[in-house]
Design a protein around this motif. Structure first.
Motif, PDB file in Angstrom:
ATOM      1  N   GLU A   1       0.970  -1.236   0.413  1.00 33.34           N
ATOM      2  CA  GLU A   1       0.166  -0.229  -0.400  1.00 33.34           C
ATOM      3  C   GLU A   1       0.844   1.262   0.153  1.00 33.34           C
ATOM      4  N   SER A   2       0.456   2.329  -0.658  1.00 36.19           N
ATOM      5  CA  SER A   2       1.152   3.546  -0.529  1.00 36.19           C
ATOM      6  C   SER A   2       1.347   4.133   0.788  1.00 36.19           C
ATOM      7  N   GLY A   3       2.639   4.806   1.155  1.00 33.23           N
ATOM      8  CA  GLY A   3       2.344   4.772   2.086  1.00 33.23           C
ATOM      9  C   GLY A   3       4.024   5.123   2.732  1.00 33.23           C
ATOM     10  N   ARG A   4       4.325   6.022   4.070  1.00 35.05           N
ATOM     11  CA  ARG A   4       5.415   6.005   4.643  1.00 35.05           C
ATOM     12  C   ARG A   4       5.685   5.146   5.902  1.00 35.05           C
ATOM     13  N   HIS A   5       6.434   4.265   5.625  1.00 32.73           N
ATOM     14  CA  HIS A   5       7.780   3.653   6.556  1.00 32.73           C
ATOM     15  C   HIS A   5       8.622   4.094   6.885  1.00 32.73           C
ATOM     16  N   GLU A   6       9.192   3.913   8.153  1.00 31.40           N
ATOM     17  CA  GLU A   6      10.245   3.790   8.981  1.00 31.40           C
ATOM     18  C   GLU A   6      10.927   3.028   9.270  1.00 31.40           C
ATOM     19  N   LEU A   7      12.435   3.013   8.759  1.00 29.12           N
ATOM     20  CA  LEU A   7      12.221   1.413   8.341  1.00 29.12           C
ATOM     21  C   LEU A   7      13.713   0.920   9.607  1.00 29.12           C
ATOM     22  N   LYS A   8      13.557  -0.239  10.515  1.00 26.72           N
ATOM     23  CA  LYS A   8      14.528  -0.258  11.693  1.00 26.72           C
ATOM     24  C   LYS A   8      14.739  -2.173  11.268  1.00 26.72           C
ATOM     25  N   VAL A   9      16.892  -1.554  11.011  1.00 27.61           N
ATOM     26  CA  VAL A   9      17.058  -2.771  10.826  1.00 27.61           C
ATOM     27  C   VAL A   9      18.285  -3.608  11.706  1.00 27.61           C
ATOM     28  N   ALA A  10      18.266  -4.623  12.373  1.00 27.07           N
ATOM     29  CA  ALA A  10      18.480  -5.060  13.291  1.00 27.07           C
ATOM     30  C   ALA A  10      20.567  -4.575  12.879  1.00 27.07           C
ATOM     31  N   SER A  11      20.750  -5.723  11.637  1.00 28.85           N
ATOM     32  CA  SER A  11      22.787  -4.682  11.767  1.00 28.85           C
ATOM     33  C   SER A  11      22.672  -5.861   9.750  1.00 28.85           C
ATOM     34  N   ALA A  12      23.753  -5.692   9.159  1.00 27.40           N
ATOM     35  CA  ALA A  12      24.050  -6.541   8.022  1.00 27.40           C
ATOM     36  C   ALA A  12      24.080  -7.775   7.524  1.00 27.40           C
ATOM     37  N   ALA A  13      24.097  -8.092   9.385  1.00 26.14           N
ATOM     38  CA  ALA A  13      23.798  -9.560   9.720  1.00 26.14           C
ATOM     39  C   ALA A  13      22.400 -10.079   8.986  1.00 26.14           C
ATOM     40  N   THR A  14      22.216  -9.260   8.950  1.00 23.98           N
ATOM     41  CA  THR A  14      20.205  -9.785   8.346  1.00 23.98           C
ATOM     42  C   THR A  14      19.994  -8.750   7.242  1.00 23.98           C
ATOM     43  N   PRO A  15      20.026  -9.271   6.520  1.00 24.00           N
ATOM     44  CA  PRO A  15      19.506  -8.512   4.825  1.00 24.00           C
ATOM     45  C   PRO A  15      18.384  -8.160   5.239  1.00 24.00           C
ATOM     46  N   THR A  16      17.582  -6.881   4.911  1.00 21.66           N
ATOM     47  CA  THR A  16      16.326  -6.274   4.797  1.00 21.66           C
ATOM     48  C   THR A  16      16.260  -6.151   3.194  1.00 21.66           C
ATOM     49  N   VAL A  17      15.277  -7.299   3.043  1.00 23.54           N
ATOM     50  CA  VAL A  17      14.437  -6.985   1.176  1.00 23.54           C
ATOM     51  C   VAL A  17      13.155  -6.237   1.413  1.00 23.54           C
ATOM     52  N   ILE A  18      12.855  -4.852   0.942  1.00 28.09           N
ATOM     53  CA  ILE A  18      12.141  -4.415   0.627  1.00 28.09           C
ATOM     54  C   ILE A  18      11.593  -4.846  -0.822  1.00 28.09           C
ATOM     55  N   GLN A  19       9.553  -5.115  -1.110  1.00 26.31           N
ATOM     56  CA  GLN A  19       9.440  -5.129  -2.186  1.00 26.31           C
ATOM     57  C   GLN A  19       8.180  -3.582  -2.104  1.00 26.31           C
ATOM     58  N   VAL A  20       8.631  -3.787  -3.166  1.00 27.67           N
ATOM     59  CA  VAL A  20       7.544  -2.856  -3.565  1.00 27.67           C
ATOM     60  C   VAL A  20       6.378  -2.654  -4.665  1.00 27.67           C
ATOM     61  N   ALA A  21       5.713  -2.892  -4.261  1.00 29.62           N
ATOM     62  CA  ALA A  21       4.218  -3.929  -5.301  1.00 29.62           C
ATOM     63  C   ALA A  21       4.044  -2.872  -6.349  1.00 29.62           C
ATOM     64  N   SER A  22       3.734  -4.106  -7.480  1.00 29.53           N
ATOM     65  CA  SER A  22       3.006  -2.740  -9.140  1.00 29.53           C
ATOM     66  C   SER A  22       2.401  -1.970  -8.377  1.00 29.53           C
ATOM     67  N   GLY A  23       2.798  -0.773  -9.300  1.00 31.60           N
ATOM     68  CA  GLY A  23       1.669   0.389  -9.076  1.00 31.60           C
ATOM     69  C   GLY A  23       1.335   1.166  -7.592  1.00 31.60           C
ATOM     70  N   ILE A  24       2.499   0.989  -6.730  1.00 32.71           N
ATOM     71  CA  ILE A  24       2.557   1.859  -5.415  1.00 32.71           C
ATOM     72  C   ILE A  24       3.287   2.614  -5.783  1.00 32.71           C
TER      73      ILE A  24
END
Ligand SMILES: Nc1ncnc2c1ncn2[C@@H]1O[C@H](COP(=O)(O)OP(=O)(O)OP(=O)(O)O)[C@@H](O)[C@H]1O
Ligand SMILES: [Mg+2]
Lengths: 260, 341
Positions: B92-115
């Protein structure tokens, strides 16, 4: 203003036998000139004769070495002062080629400059609301849209807009002495009238002020009638006269003046 | 809203993934090596966050997508074999505050089509490895701010862009004892566009290294990057900007500018734009400058009664401000200009 009153008035700028060089090359070669309060002087002269050099030396630009002579401004030794001190003492130079400063908004710049001026005069600076009001009023007198205040200083301004922005700074900073280096170049006919009126008002409002304008064109002098016209050639004033001199120059050029 | 899932596995393995992936810490043969690898190791051995949510299994769809995109096959395999990743699916469209644990845990952000999504990535207190996948027609505005100086960081940020997608990245960075940011962009689908505006200030003996690598792999893709830095004291600033344009990618428009101000004789600046172009009908402009404050401009301000110190400060700030945009611009202006002496 009559000549008698003129010679009696307080000498605001007194240049005596000024010699200056850039990169070891002598440009000003014994220039003398006195401008009294309440008067408007014009300097004309061929390209490369040293007009802008004079302006830069007076404003204190680094890289210009004064090798002889003296300059007194409002009774003080001008050459001993830093550029900002000269501004605080009431000297204003409108640049022939105003610089562009992307990232610094015109408004922020003007506010900082006005605060510095107020501080130097030991006055309380304007509040933001007072500043904005004054800024908008003055800008509209010069036909500068509000948009010009938000943009970077001179960033992407046309030649004429840059020149009007210089006059805006002059009006806001209210100096004692305005040194205008080809402020008329690049102005359209209407803008020329606007700037001409601005400069006339500058002296008429306060007769303790004075103006020295560098120009190539007699047409500016249709708007601003100078008390004295000087010809600068090869680093010296070679001729001074009334506004009639400008008309003669327009007709005959500079060749007849050149000394052997 | 965002769905966060974490798959626990050995930190060691994840660390190796980070090291082995195309953009990771090179062993000894880095082509453009101005970051000391000893320092880098310090930056990426952070312990994983104990509060991390744990769930099992990488979504098959994600794997398929990674494989499809030709994206980083090594990473892809590792994700499958040693899956410890955080997945944020933005649908869904909108704002997300990202929290990352560490580089040892890659974060994959998948932005769905059209949003159209906005991600705010403030100081993570650790290195981060973030992979953004932007599907057809999606927009991602990614805003990064790094203000803490007491850290060692080596972060990787990767964008995989599909057809007609748009990414705007802003990154404003106060340097630290050691900071290296790797930004990698794969423009896989036609008409995808990537824009980057960033600025950094480094003082004392701080170190900042930005390595950006934009690969145009489809026709009519566009990229525009602008990176301004100020170095003071004995700081080191390094930038390497690679632009790769594959074969049969006509109509590509790529631009890159890197401008650096060295305020002080002890500053070291390394900058290197690199172009690798295999298509003819493309437009590619790049420029890098290293300089001091402009004396002409400085004089102009002083002639207006502004003292030299203030004038220098105004010009340095203005230089940074040219790149400031987006929701973190004001905060960034405060952080960055505050560290200009
Ligand atoms: N940095 C410099 N190094 C060498 N010569 C210089 C330098 N700056 C100015 N000059 C020279 O000094 C002379 C005077 O220049 P100046 O700009 O004062 O002329 P000007 O009278 O204002 O001319 P114009 O009417 O074209 O504006 C010129 O010959 C110019 O080339
Ligand atoms: Mg000139």
């Amino acid at each position: 203003m009559s000549d008698m009153a003129n010679t009696a008035a307080h000498p605001l700028l007194e240049i005596d036998d000024l010699h200056a060089e850039v990169d070891g090359k002598a440009i000003l070669k014994g220039l003398s000139l006195t401008v009294r309060a309440g008067s408007v002087h014009a300097i004309m002269g061929p390209n490369g004769s040293g007009k802008s050099t004079l302006a830069n030396v007076l404003a204190g630009k680094p890289g210009y070495e004064v090798t002889g002579g003296s300059v007194r401004f409002d009774g003080q030794d001008l050459l001993a002062m830093e550029p900002e001190e000269r501004a605080h003492a009431g000297l204003f130079l409108a640049f022939q080629y105003p610089v562009e400063i992307p990232g610094v908004s015109n408004m922020e710049f003007l506010k900082t400059a006005m605060e510095a001026a107020a501080k130097a005069r030991q006055e309380t600076p304007l509040t933001t609301a007072e500043f904005m009001k004054k800024l908008r009023g003055t800008a509209s007198e010069l036909d500068l849209a509000a948009d010009f205040l938000k943009r970077g200083v001179n960033e992407g301004f046309s030649g004429g807009e840059k020149k009007r922005n210089e006059i805006l700074q002059m009006k806001l900073l209210a100096p004692k002495f305005a040194l205008l280096d080809e402020t008329d170049s690049g102005l359209d006919i209407d803008a020329l009238a606007v700037v001409g009126n601005g400069v006339n008002a500058f002296v008429d409002e306060d007769r303790t002020r004075a103006v020295l304008m560098i120009t190539h064109y007699q047409r500016l002098l249709n708007h601003i009638v100078p008390d004295v016209v000087h010809v600068l050639a090869d680093g010296r004033i070679v001729e001074s006269g009334d506004k009639q001199l400008a008309l003669t120059l327009e007709e005959r050029g500079y060749a007849w003046l050149k000394r052997a | 809203m965002a769905e966060a899932r974490l798959i626990p596995q050995h930190t060691e393995q994840a660390l190796r993934a980070l090291r082995d992936a195309p953009m990771s810490v090179p062993a000894a043969r880095e082509h453009w090596k101005y970051s000391k690898l000893e320092l880098a190791r310090g930056a990426i051995t952070d312990a994983p966050n104990a509060d991390a949510v744990e769930i099992a299994g990488v979504p098959g769809a994600l794997h398929a997508m990674l494989a499809d995109s030709g994206f980083c096959p090594l990473t892809c395999d590792l994700l499958l074999r040693e899956p410890r990743i955080q997945v944020l699916q933005l649908t869904e469209s909108g704002r997300h505050e990202l929290k990352v644990a560490s580089a040892a845990t890659p974060t994959v952000i998948q932005v769905a089509s059209g949003i159209s999504a906005e991600v705010i990535d403030r100081d993570q207190g650790a290195s981060a490895w973030i992979i953004c996948i932007i599907e057809d027609n999606a927009t991602l505005n990614y805003h990064r701010l790094r203000s803490t100086q007491e850290v060692q960081e080596w972060s990787k940020l990767q964008f995989v862009q599909h057809r007609d997608s748009e990414v705007t990245l802003t990154s404003f960075v106060s340097a630290a004892a050691f900071r290296r940011h790797d930004v990698s962009v794969d423009l896989l689908g036609a008409n995808a566009e990537f824009r980057f505006d960033g600025a950094a200030v480094a003082s004392a003996r701080q170190h900042i290294d930005l390595q950006s690598h934009v690969r145009h792999q489809a026709p009519h893709t566009r990229s525009k990057q602008r990176w301004h830095t100020i170095g003071q004291d004995r700081a080191t600033l390094t930038y390497r900007g690679r632009i790769y344009i594959a074969e049969q990618c006509n109509g590509v428009d790529a631009g890159l500018t890197n401008r650096n101000l060295a305020l002080g004789a002890g500053v070291t600046i390394n900058t290197k734009p690199e172009l690798e172009i295999y298509s003819d009908d493309v437009c590619c402009a790049h420029g890098a400058t290293v300089g001091q404050l402009d004396e002409e401009t400085l004089f102009f301000l002083r002639a207006r009664g502004i003292d030299e110190r203030t004038a220098r400060r105004m010009l340095a700030e203005g230089f940074l401000r040219e790149t400031l945009s987006g929701p973190l611009a004001d905060e960034a202006a405060h952080v960055l200009t505050g560290s200009v002496a």
